[in-house]
Design an enzyme around this catalytic site. Structure first.
Site, short mmCIF file in Angstrom:
data_model
loop_
_atom_site.label_atom_id
_atom_site.label_comp_id
_atom_site.label_asym_id
_atom_site.label_seq_id
_atom_site.Cartn_x
_atom_site.Cartn_y
_atom_site.Cartn_z
N HIS A 166 0.85 -1.19 0.00
CA HIS A 166 0.00 0.00 0.00
C HIS A 166 0.89 1.25 0.00
CE1 HIS A 166 -3.77 2.17 0.93
NE2 HIS A 166 -3.04 2.92 1.76
N ASP B 192 0.97 5.36 0.00
CA ASP B 192 0.19 6.56 0.32
C ASP B 192 0.79 7.79 -0.34
OD1 ASP B 192 -1.90 5.63 2.15
OD2 ASP B 192 -0.22 5.01 3.41
N HIS C 202 -2.80 4.71 -3.12
CA HIS C 202 -3.86 5.47 -2.45
C HIS C 202 -3.58 6.95 -2.65
CE1 HIS C 202 -5.84 6.44 1.75
NE2 HIS C 202 -6.51 6.96 0.73
N ASP D 279 -8.44 1.04 6.05
CA ASP D 279 -7.15 1.72 6.18
C ASP D 279 -7.17 2.69 7.35
OD1 ASP D 279 -4.71 2.97 5.76
OD2 ASP D 279 -5.27 3.88 3.84
N MET E 94 -11.92 4.53 4.98
CA MET E 94 -10.91 5.10 5.87
C MET E 94 -11.40 4.99 7.32
SD MET E 94 -8.35 5.96 4.06
CE MET E 94 -7.43 6.60 5.45
C1 DX5 Z 1 -3.31 7.40 6.36
C2 DX5 Z 1 -2.87 6.41 5.34
C3 DX5 Z 1 -2.66 5.06 5.86
C4 DX5 Z 1 -1.60 4.95 6.92
C5 DX5 Z 1 -2.07 3.90 7.88
O1 DX5 Z 1 -3.67 8.58 5.73
O2 DX5 Z 1 -3.82 6.32 4.28
O3 DX5 Z 1 -2.42 4.12 4.81
O4 DX5 Z 1 -0.34 4.61 6.43
O5 DX5 Z 1 -1.22 3.88 8.94
P1 DX5 Z 1 -1.58 3.12 10.29
O6 DX5 Z 1 -1.77 1.68 9.96
O7 DX5 Z 1 -0.38 3.37 11.15
O8 DX5 Z 1 -2.82 3.74 10.85
ZN ZN Z 2 -3.57 4.68 2.83
#
Ligand code: DX5
Ligand code: ZN
Length: 228
Positions: free
Chosen positions: A36, A38, A69, A178, A140
């Site tokens: 994944h 970001d 993402h 996520d 989310m």
């Molecule tokens: C947040 C991101 C996530 C993030 C999740 O905006 O979209 O993908 O990396 O991180 P954790 O698992 O630490 O909440």
């Molecule tokens: Zn993400």
């Protein structure tokens, strides 16, 4: 059905970027299914992360699908670039474009799988008219922008609702979750209907990232097999 397979998707946002190749190798060896990625623009979310060149490098570093993402405004302007860079899946935020239908069509036309993400304040209803254009719905469970935030429990109800829609409309999109996913909630999320579990901190900040990846897989898979 294809979505029934559990996928663990480590989020590299929580990894050590100076050792990105090794970090990915570790989770890949441990059975991670997807990487994944970001992408943040400092406008749609109050943070800036990584972009097209990193996706290009990742494409050469792993065989796993790349789940990109996009937390960026006007994502349709960059879809082609991300697909060309090697994105397997492109996820755009419903809130980031007034032309969601067009953006999703563009992703498929360029040859990638299409996904729409919804923030915690966005109801799943906002996606009801584009279900046939979705390979993935990303729920989310934190407000996007940062790793390491607390899981927002309202996501569970959205996942249940999407799971019902999937049955009712005979759809086959994956449900991805996520934000704040960890060993404590992955089973409950799987039972609610989630298929793809993004995990940043709970994998890369664990003392044993490979072990954490395997545990997440095991707990999610077991939760499904115990489901009545
Ligand atoms: C947040 C991101 C996530 C993030 C999740 O905006 O979209 O993908 O990396 O991180 P954790 O698992 O630490 O909440
Ligand atoms: Zn993400």
């Amino acid at each position: 059905m294809s979505y029934a397979r559990i996928e663990i998707a480590p989020s590299i946002l929580a990894s050590n970027f100076a050792r990105l190749g090794e970090e990915i190798h570790t989770v890949e060896q441990a059975g991670a299914d997807v990487i994944h990625v970001d992408v943040m623009d400092g406008h749609f979310v109050p943070n800036i992360s990584i972009g097209i060149p990193v996706v290009e490098s990742l494409r050469k570093a792993t065989r796993l699908p790349l789940d990109v993402h996009l937390m960026i405004e006007r994502p349709e302007e960059y879809i082609e670039d991300f697909v060309r860079a090697g994105a397997t899946r492109v996820l755009v935020h419903q809130e980031a474009t007034v032309h969601l239908d067009r953006a999703l069509s563009m992703i498929r036309e360029h040859g990638a799988e299409a996904g729409a993400a919804i923030n915690p304040a966005t109801p799943v209803l906002m996606l009801s008219d584009v279900l046939d254009k979705l390979d993935t719905v990303l729920v989310m469970s934190v407000n996007p922008g940062f790793g390491g935030q607390k899981f927002i429990r309202g996501a569970l109800e959205k996942i249940r609702q999407l799971n019902q829609w999937r049955t009712r409309y005979n759809a086959s999109f994956r449900i991805e979750v996520d934000g704040g996913v960890d060993l404590g909630n992955v089973a409950e999320l799987a039972q609610a209907g989630a298929n793809t579990f993004v995990a940043g901190s709970s994998i890369f900040h664990a003392s044993d990232p490979a072990g954490a990846t395997r545990q997440l897989h095991k707990l999610a898979t077991e939760a499904l097999s115990h489901k009545v």
